[in-house]
Design an enzyme around this catalytic site. Structure first.
Site, PDB file in Angstrom:
ATOM      1  N   GLU A 171      55.685  47.061  13.899  1.00  0.00           N
ATOM      2  CA  GLU A 171      55.444  46.720  12.496  1.00  0.00           C
ATOM      3  C   GLU A 171      54.513  47.764  11.872  1.00  0.00           C
ATOM      4  O   GLU A 171      53.454  47.480  11.320  1.00  0.00           O
ATOM      5  CB  GLU A 171      54.851  45.311  12.361  1.00  0.00           C
ATOM      6  CG  GLU A 171      55.749  44.210  12.871  1.00  0.00           C
ATOM      7  CD  GLU A 171      57.026  44.047  12.043  1.00  0.00           C
ATOM      8  OE1 GLU A 171      57.141  44.694  10.974  1.00  0.00           O
ATOM      9  OE2 GLU A 171      57.912  43.275  12.466  1.00  0.00           O
ATOM     10  N   ASP A 188      49.779  73.599 -11.946  1.00  0.00           N
ATOM     11  CA  ASP A 188      48.819  72.546 -12.293  1.00  0.00           C
ATOM     12  C   ASP A 188      47.540  72.813 -11.509  1.00  0.00           C
ATOM     13  O   ASP A 188      47.571  72.896 -10.277  1.00  0.00           O
ATOM     14  CB  ASP A 188      49.391  71.172 -11.951  1.00  0.00           C
ATOM     15  CG  ASP A 188      48.464  70.051 -12.371  1.00  0.00           C
ATOM     16  OD1 ASP A 188      47.993  70.073 -13.524  1.00  0.00           O
ATOM     17  OD2 ASP A 188      48.211  69.143 -11.554  1.00  0.00           O
ATOM     18  N   ASP A 197      48.633  74.539 -16.923  1.00  0.00           N
ATOM     19  CA  ASP A 197      47.918  73.531 -17.688  1.00  0.00           C
ATOM     20  C   ASP A 197      46.908  74.222 -18.613  1.00  0.00           C
ATOM     21  O   ASP A 197      45.974  74.882 -18.157  1.00  0.00           O
ATOM     22  CB  ASP A 197      47.194  72.586 -16.725  1.00  0.00           C
ATOM     23  CG  ASP A 197      46.492  71.442 -17.438  1.00  0.00           C
ATOM     24  OD1 ASP A 197      46.517  71.409 -18.682  1.00  0.00           O
ATOM     25  OD2 ASP A 197      45.932  70.575 -16.740  1.00  0.00           O
ATOM     26  N   HIS A 211      50.967  65.852  -9.202  1.00  0.00           N
ATOM     27  CA  HIS A 211      50.539  67.240  -9.420  1.00  0.00           C
ATOM     28  C   HIS A 211      51.736  68.193  -9.500  1.00  0.00           C
ATOM     29  O   HIS A 211      51.785  69.056 -10.383  1.00  0.00           O
ATOM     30  CB  HIS A 211      49.587  67.668  -8.307  1.00  0.00           C
ATOM     31  CG  HIS A 211      48.478  66.688  -8.096  1.00  0.00           C
ATOM     32  ND1 HIS A 211      47.482  66.493  -9.011  1.00  0.00           N
ATOM     33  CD2 HIS A 211      48.222  65.815  -7.078  1.00  0.00           C
ATOM     34  CE1 HIS A 211      46.655  65.553  -8.581  1.00  0.00           C
ATOM     35  NE2 HIS A 211      47.082  65.126  -7.402  1.00  0.00           N
ATOM     36  N   ASP A 214      53.645  67.490 -12.784  1.00  0.00           N
ATOM     37  CA  ASP A 214      53.034  68.168 -13.928  1.00  0.00           C
ATOM     38  C   ASP A 214      53.376  69.645 -13.918  1.00  0.00           C
ATOM     39  O   ASP A 214      53.677  70.235 -14.977  1.00  0.00           O
ATOM     40  CB  ASP A 214      51.517  67.980 -13.907  1.00  0.00           C
ATOM     41  CG  ASP A 214      51.087  66.596 -14.356  1.00  0.00           C
ATOM     42  OD1 ASP A 214      51.930  65.869 -14.943  1.00  0.00           O
ATOM     43  OD2 ASP A 214      49.928  66.220 -14.109  1.00  0.00           O
TER      44      ASP A 214
END
Length: 429
Positions: A142, A267, A322, A400, A403
């Protein structure tokens, strides 16, 4: 599960589902170390693992095993009973000693042991000692319940000592969300790792019983998405996946040699956030975007960043970055790169996301060349509010490379946006 039986001559084909035959041969030849077995209900992955552990320990006097769950109180009703079942169906019950308090299994001829631990008390795992041999077999059952890869690494660092051969088994039913760490983990390819995904459809019908198949088919008819998740083990998503147009596949060198519309986005990292650079090709006629180059790193100084970017950009083509980091842009330009700031503007984030997710027919990402872009695009989902409704904004995290792609595609998106405005202006929208 296979019905228990005692026999002196057992054929493994009577105990192992056909979907695991190749994996059994892989384990027998010790071709890998990590075996990650995901799947839906009734896939018999845990049965397979338990048989492999019992068989392996009966052939090696130095081989011990440890089976783990995140919560220790679930051990007896899961891995402990599963391994007892394997001992039973292999017809070797007389060769194993069973202890209930604390839980333990001992192979009498060699004295090697299987112990059981919960990861809710990590000290108990770190303090495990063996009088002879080492932990050749390690089982995370699991797996999705565990806290993440860091927890697994910490556990393995304590256990993988004193031997030359290790087999680490992981078994789990994939959670719905691709954001789940276990769903992201299987996208990370390692040479010493095998990833297996199975479901009940490859299991002999009489092993599971007719009612199991009736229930599965009923759910398939009334709730197909729930069926895919529960019985096929598919990460169907929470319903908030943003990029449903992503294809993850190898992009060949031959394809890349033909790419002639190269786009590049950057970015910048902020504190603990990484710098993300993406190299792309955009086929505007087919509306297909190919991601085939990536830099993704934290604490990457300007000089080193420039050096790494040049490896992807030897012709020094323009890169869109950016614009909120003018100092970083200026520093990279002084180092000889050609960086321009994205224009952005009101609504640019929403429009950019809608362009990538709705306007593009396909975003093709090479998982080896761009592992972080693969992870972010595949796992990017809208968040829900306290009432369970999707929020109206795009989450500003784990995005990231997304962008970087938006910045690199800005010119094409701007032209598209201008075209839509002109159509509306003249009554064609």
């Amino acid at each position: 599960m296979i019905s228990p039986k005692q026999t002196t001559q057992v054929r493994l084909t009577d105990l192992i589902a056909p979907s695991f035959y190749d994996l059994h041969h892989d384990i027998s030849g010790h071709r890998h170390t990590h075996y990650k077995l995901a799947g839906g209900r009734g896939s018999t992955k845990s049965s397979f693992i338990s048989i492999e552990i019992i068989l392996g320990m009966m052939q090696d006097p130095n081989a011990n095993a440890i089976a783990m769950r995140k919560v220790g109180r679930f051990l007896e009703e899961s891995v402990f009973e599963q391994l007892r079942w394997a001992i039973d169906v292999l017809g070797v019950s007389d060769k194993w000693k069973i202890r209930l308090s604390p839980l333990g299994l001992t192979y009498i001829p060699f004295g090697n042991k299987i112990i059981f631990r919960g990861a809710d008390d990590p000290k108990k795992i770190k303090s495990v000692k063996l009088s002879t041999g080492y932990f050749k077999y390690i089982w995370f059952e699991e797996r999705a319940e565990f806290d993440g890869p860091e927890e697994e690494r910490t556990i393995l660092q304590s256990l993988m000592r004193g031997g030359s051969e290790f087999f680490v088994f992981y078994s789990w039913n994939p959670p719905k969300s691709m954001n789940s760490w276990v769903n992201q983990d299987v996208l990370d390819e390692r040479e010493d790792t095998v990833v297996s995904h199975t479901d009940y459809r490859t299991v002999p019908r009489d092993w599971l019983g007719e009612q199991f198949f009736i229930e599965a088919e009923h759910l398939k008819e009334i709730k197909p998405k729930a069926y895919e998740h529960e019985y096929l083990g598919v990460a169907t998503g929470t319903g908030g996946a943003v990029f449903e147009n992503v294809t993850v596949r190898t992009i060949s060198d031959e394809e890349i040699a033909m790419f002639d519309r190269i786009k590049q986005g950057l970015d910048f990292g902020y504190g603990a956030d990484p710098l993300a650079y993406i190299k792309m090709h955009y086929n505007s006629k087919q509306k297909r975007l190919y991601l085939f180059g990536e830099i993704y790193a934290v604490k990457l100084g300007n000089t080193k960043a420039a050096r790494e970017i040049r490896k992807f950009n030897p012709l020094n083509k323009v890169i869109t970055a950016d614009s909120e980091e003018p100092r970083a842009i200026a520093a990279l330009n002084e180092l000889g790169l050609r960086i321009v700031g994205a224009k952005k503007g009101p609504g640019s984030v929403d429009y950019g996301m809608e362009f990538l997710s709705d306007e593009l027919e396909e975003i093709i990402i090479d998982p080896k060349r761009c592992p972080n872009a693969t992870r972010e695009f595949m796992g990017y989902e809208l968040e829900r509010d306290k009432d369970g409704n999707f929020k109206g904004s795009y989450p500003d995290k784990n995005n990231h490379t997304i962008d970087a792609v938006r910045y690199g595609m800005e010119d094409d998106m701007t032209r598209r946006r201008a075209s839509i405005k002109d159509k509306k202006k003249y009554g064609f929208g």
